[in-house]
Scaffold this active site. Structure first.
Site, PDB file in Angstrom:
ATOM      1  N   HIS A 108      55.790  35.598  54.417  1.00 23.98           N
ATOM      2  CA  HIS A 108      56.400  37.047  55.337  1.00 23.98           C
ATOM      3  C   HIS A 108      57.430  37.419  54.875  1.00 23.98           C
ATOM      4  O   HIS A 108      59.074  35.983  54.590  1.00 23.98           O
ATOM      5  CB  HIS A 108      56.340  36.122  56.946  1.00 23.98           C
ATOM      6  CG  HIS A 108      54.986  36.008  57.413  1.00 23.98           C
ATOM      7  ND1 HIS A 108      55.278  35.442  58.422  1.00 23.98           N
ATOM      8  CD2 HIS A 108      53.987  36.554  57.755  1.00 23.98           C
ATOM      9  CE1 HIS A 108      53.515  35.095  59.075  1.00 23.98           C
ATOM     10  NE2 HIS A 108      53.246  35.539  57.834  1.00 23.98           N
ATOM     11  N   GLU A 122      61.488  36.498  56.930  1.00 27.91           N
ATOM     12  CA  GLU A 122      62.117  34.838  56.929  1.00 27.91           C
ATOM     13  C   GLU A 122      62.798  33.980  55.229  1.00 27.91           C
ATOM     14  O   GLU A 122      62.589  33.048  55.140  1.00 27.91           O
ATOM     15  CB  GLU A 122      60.992  34.270  57.456  1.00 27.91           C
ATOM     16  CG  GLU A 122      59.706  34.673  58.424  1.00 27.91           C
ATOM     17  CD  GLU A 122      58.815  34.811  58.468  1.00 27.91           C
ATOM     18  OE1 GLU A 122      58.021  33.846  58.203  1.00 27.91           O
ATOM     19  OE2 GLU A 122      57.954  34.664  59.934  1.00 27.91           O
ATOM     20  N   ARG A 178      57.025  42.163  57.463  1.00 31.07           N
ATOM     21  CA  ARG A 178      56.970  40.808  57.310  1.00 31.07           C
ATOM     22  C   ARG A 178      55.720  40.735  55.979  1.00 31.07           C
ATOM     23  O   ARG A 178      55.622  39.703  55.607  1.00 31.07           O
ATOM     24  CB  ARG A 178      56.282  40.519  58.387  1.00 31.07           C
ATOM     25  CG  ARG A 178      55.290  39.357  59.159  1.00 31.07           C
ATOM     26  CD  ARG A 178      54.768  39.434  60.381  1.00 31.07           C
ATOM     27  NE  ARG A 178      53.939  39.675  60.742  1.00 31.07           N
ATOM     28  CZ  ARG A 178      53.430  37.768  61.235  1.00 31.07           C
ATOM     29  NH1 ARG A 178      54.189  37.042  61.433  1.00 31.07           N
ATOM     30  NH2 ARG A 178      52.760  37.015  61.928  1.00 31.07           N
ATOM     31  N   ASN A 211      49.629  35.615  56.657  1.00 37.75           N
ATOM     32  CA  ASN A 211      49.210  34.453  56.820  1.00 37.75           C
ATOM     33  C   ASN A 211      48.203  35.173  58.979  1.00 37.75           C
ATOM     34  O   ASN A 211      47.982  34.105  58.998  1.00 37.75           O
ATOM     35  CB  ASN A 211      50.558  33.593  58.021  1.00 37.75           C
ATOM     36  CG  ASN A 211      50.160  32.614  57.631  1.00 37.75           C
ATOM     37  OD1 ASN A 211      49.625  31.888  57.060  1.00 37.75           O
ATOM     38  ND2 ASN A 211      50.846  31.842  58.813  1.00 37.75           N
ATOM     39  N   HIS A 227      58.203  28.899  57.373  1.00 38.33           N
ATOM     40  CA  HIS A 227      58.575  29.733  58.613  1.00 38.33           C
ATOM     41  C   HIS A 227      60.165  29.524  58.642  1.00 38.33           C
ATOM     42  O   HIS A 227      60.400  29.464  58.870  1.00 38.33           O
ATOM     43  CB  HIS A 227      56.985  30.511  58.969  1.00 38.33           C
ATOM     44  CG  HIS A 227      55.840  30.913  58.129  1.00 38.33           C
ATOM     45  ND1 HIS A 227      55.138  32.129  57.950  1.00 38.33           N
ATOM     46  CD2 HIS A 227      55.225  30.119  57.407  1.00 38.33           C
ATOM     47  CE1 HIS A 227      54.609  31.351  57.879  1.00 38.33           C
ATOM     48  NE2 HIS A 227      54.041  30.785  57.093  1.00 38.33           N
ATOM     49  N   SER A 228      60.055  31.049  59.623  1.00 36.71           N
ATOM     50  CA  SER A 228      61.069  31.273  60.574  1.00 36.71           C
ATOM     51  C   SER A 228      60.222  32.118  61.468  1.00 36.71           C
ATOM     52  O   SER A 228      59.748  32.888  61.226  1.00 36.71           O
ATOM     53  CB  SER A 228      62.567  31.486  60.080  1.00 36.71           C
ATOM     54  OG  SER A 228      62.392  32.830  59.565  1.00 36.71           O
ATOM     55  N   TYR A 229      61.118  31.652  62.794  1.00 38.55           N
ATOM     56  CA  TYR A 229      61.957  31.068  63.211  1.00 38.55           C
ATOM     57  C   TYR A 229      61.474  30.532  64.494  1.00 38.55           C
ATOM     58  O   TYR A 229      60.341  31.143  65.363  1.00 38.55           O
ATOM     59  CB  TYR A 229      63.643  31.581  63.594  1.00 38.55           C
ATOM     60  CG  TYR A 229      63.377  33.163  64.610  1.00 38.55           C
ATOM     61  CD1 TYR A 229      63.467  32.063  66.071  1.00 38.55           C
ATOM     62  CD2 TYR A 229      62.931  33.982  64.282  1.00 38.55           C
ATOM     63  CE1 TYR A 229      63.594  32.869  67.428  1.00 38.55           C
ATOM     64  CE2 TYR A 229      62.672  34.822  65.344  1.00 38.55           C
ATOM     65  CZ  TYR A 229      62.538  34.808  66.575  1.00 38.55           C
ATOM     66  OH  TYR A 229      62.808  35.821  67.671  1.00 38.55           O
ATOM     67  N   GLU A 256      58.472  25.929  61.441  1.00 39.94           N
ATOM     68  CA  GLU A 256      59.236  27.136  61.586  1.00 39.94           C
ATOM     69  C   GLU A 256      60.410  26.935  61.776  1.00 39.94           C
ATOM     70  O   GLU A 256      60.613  25.908  62.705  1.00 39.94           O
ATOM     71  CB  GLU A 256      58.597  27.585  63.117  1.00 39.94           C
ATOM     72  CG  GLU A 256      57.639  28.561  63.016  1.00 39.94           C
ATOM     73  CD  GLU A 256      57.020  29.557  62.562  1.00 39.94           C
ATOM     74  OE1 GLU A 256      58.292  30.401  61.779  1.00 39.94           O
ATOM     75  OE2 GLU A 256      56.053  30.131  62.183  1.00 39.94           O
TER      76      GLU A 256
END
Ligand code: 0X9
Ligand code: ZN
Length: 308
Positions: free
Chosen positions: A48, A51, A103, A140, A193-195, A269
């Site tokens: 993404h 992130e 994203r 994703n 990934h985050s968050y 995450e």
């Protein structure tokens, strides 16, 4: 990455596994001390765009693995590593130059245009790509496992657009091809990934169903979460994506487990829990790298010791 590959030729090799929609190379680092049959660990980041802590953390891990390899020689001796810091380079670039919260990828989906029927022009509907349409697929939601069933959209203007078809995106298709080629050796799949500060276990596609070996996955991840916390007290939640976050299908972790057959497939995450969200201050990069690396090292050690 080129610097590392040039400087540490004995163990590092960059591999371009494909090309993004806008023509950027999907460059991964293979770290290996030799031999064709070692168990391997996959780590990707930046699926993404927005992130940013993810590519930074994956790069930190790469640095530790290569430049500080004496500290954990057995993790290189016993395992091969495949590290892809930026899985969606077009989205990452776009989030730097145009829209910090971008994203998706930067592809254009096939667009259905309704046309009036006429005797000379016999088509009702045609699919084409136009300049003014919405751009990007959620990388994703694009994986070929329970694709577009839940938590994803068929509207190209939505943030979670699943794409025209599974693996419509060159980025996800290239990663999936590469992983399938090495799936027997890859013992653990990690996508950063985050968050949220969560260590997510499949399945994300269903709230009621857990993998048969969920407990094995939980026990191992729990060790990682503890090791991570020991660095500076950062708390992670551990559980399925569906119960901790939301239900969504077509994500890479579910595919890695359900199709590629990689038993230990997780999405991590990274920080924080929302105070800064995607805009985590740069001052947090190093400490996030340190703690995440401690967590991942803990799991890797088990594979180096023979867990399969
Ligand atoms: O929604 C996602 O793709 C991930 N969260 S994020 O905020 N980074 O976008 C979570 C994916 C978890 N895994 C599955 N749903 N299978
Ligand atoms: Zn994400």
């Amino acid at each position: 990455m080129d610097y590392l590959a040039h400087t540490y030729k004995e163990i590092c090799e960059t591999v371009v596994i494909g090309t993004s929609t806008e023509g950027r190379p999907l460059k991964l680092m293979k770290i290996s001390t030799g031999g064709e049959t070692k168990p391997a660990i996959w780590i990707d980041g930046g699926l993404h765009g927005r992130e940013w802590i993810s590519p930074a953390t994956v790069t930190y891990i790469l640095l530790q693995l290569v430049e500080f390899r004496e500290k954990h020689a057995n993790l290189l001796e016993k395992l091969d590593w495949y590290i892809l810091p930026v899985a969606n380079p077009d989205g990452y670039e776009y989030s730097h130059v145009h829209d910090r919260l971008w994203r998706k990828t930067r592809s254009r989906a096939l667009h259905t245009k309704k046309r009036r029927p006429s005797p000379s022009f016999g088509l009702w509907n045609t699919k084409s790509r136009t300049k003014d349409q919405c751009v990007g697929t959620d990388a994703n939601r694009n994986w070929d496992f329970h694709w577009k069933e839940v938590g994803s959209s068929s509207n190209p203007c939505h943030e979670n657009f699943a794409g025209d078809k599974p693996f419509s995106e060159p980025e996800t298709a290239a990663i999936a091809d590469f992983i399938m080629k090495h799936s027997r050796r890859i013992k653990m799949f990690l996508s950063l990934h985050s968050y949220s500060q969560m260590w997510l276990i499949p399945w994300g596609y269903s709230e009621n169903e857990k993998p048969k070996d969920y407990y094995d996955m939980y026990i191992l991840a729990e060790k990682g979460v503890k090791a991570l916390k020991s660095v500076k007290g950062t708390d992670y939640l551990l559980g399925t994506a569906a119960e901790l976050m939301y239900i969504s299908s077509g994500a890479s972790d579910d595919w890695a487990k359900g199709v590629a057959g990689i038993k230990y497939a997780y999405t991590i995450e990274l920080p924080d829990t929302g105070a800064h969200g995607f805009i985590l201050p740069a001052s947090r990069i190093e400490s996030t790298g340190q703690e995440t690396w401690e967590g991942i090292k803990e799991l890797a050690q088990h594979f180096a010791d023979g867990l399969s």
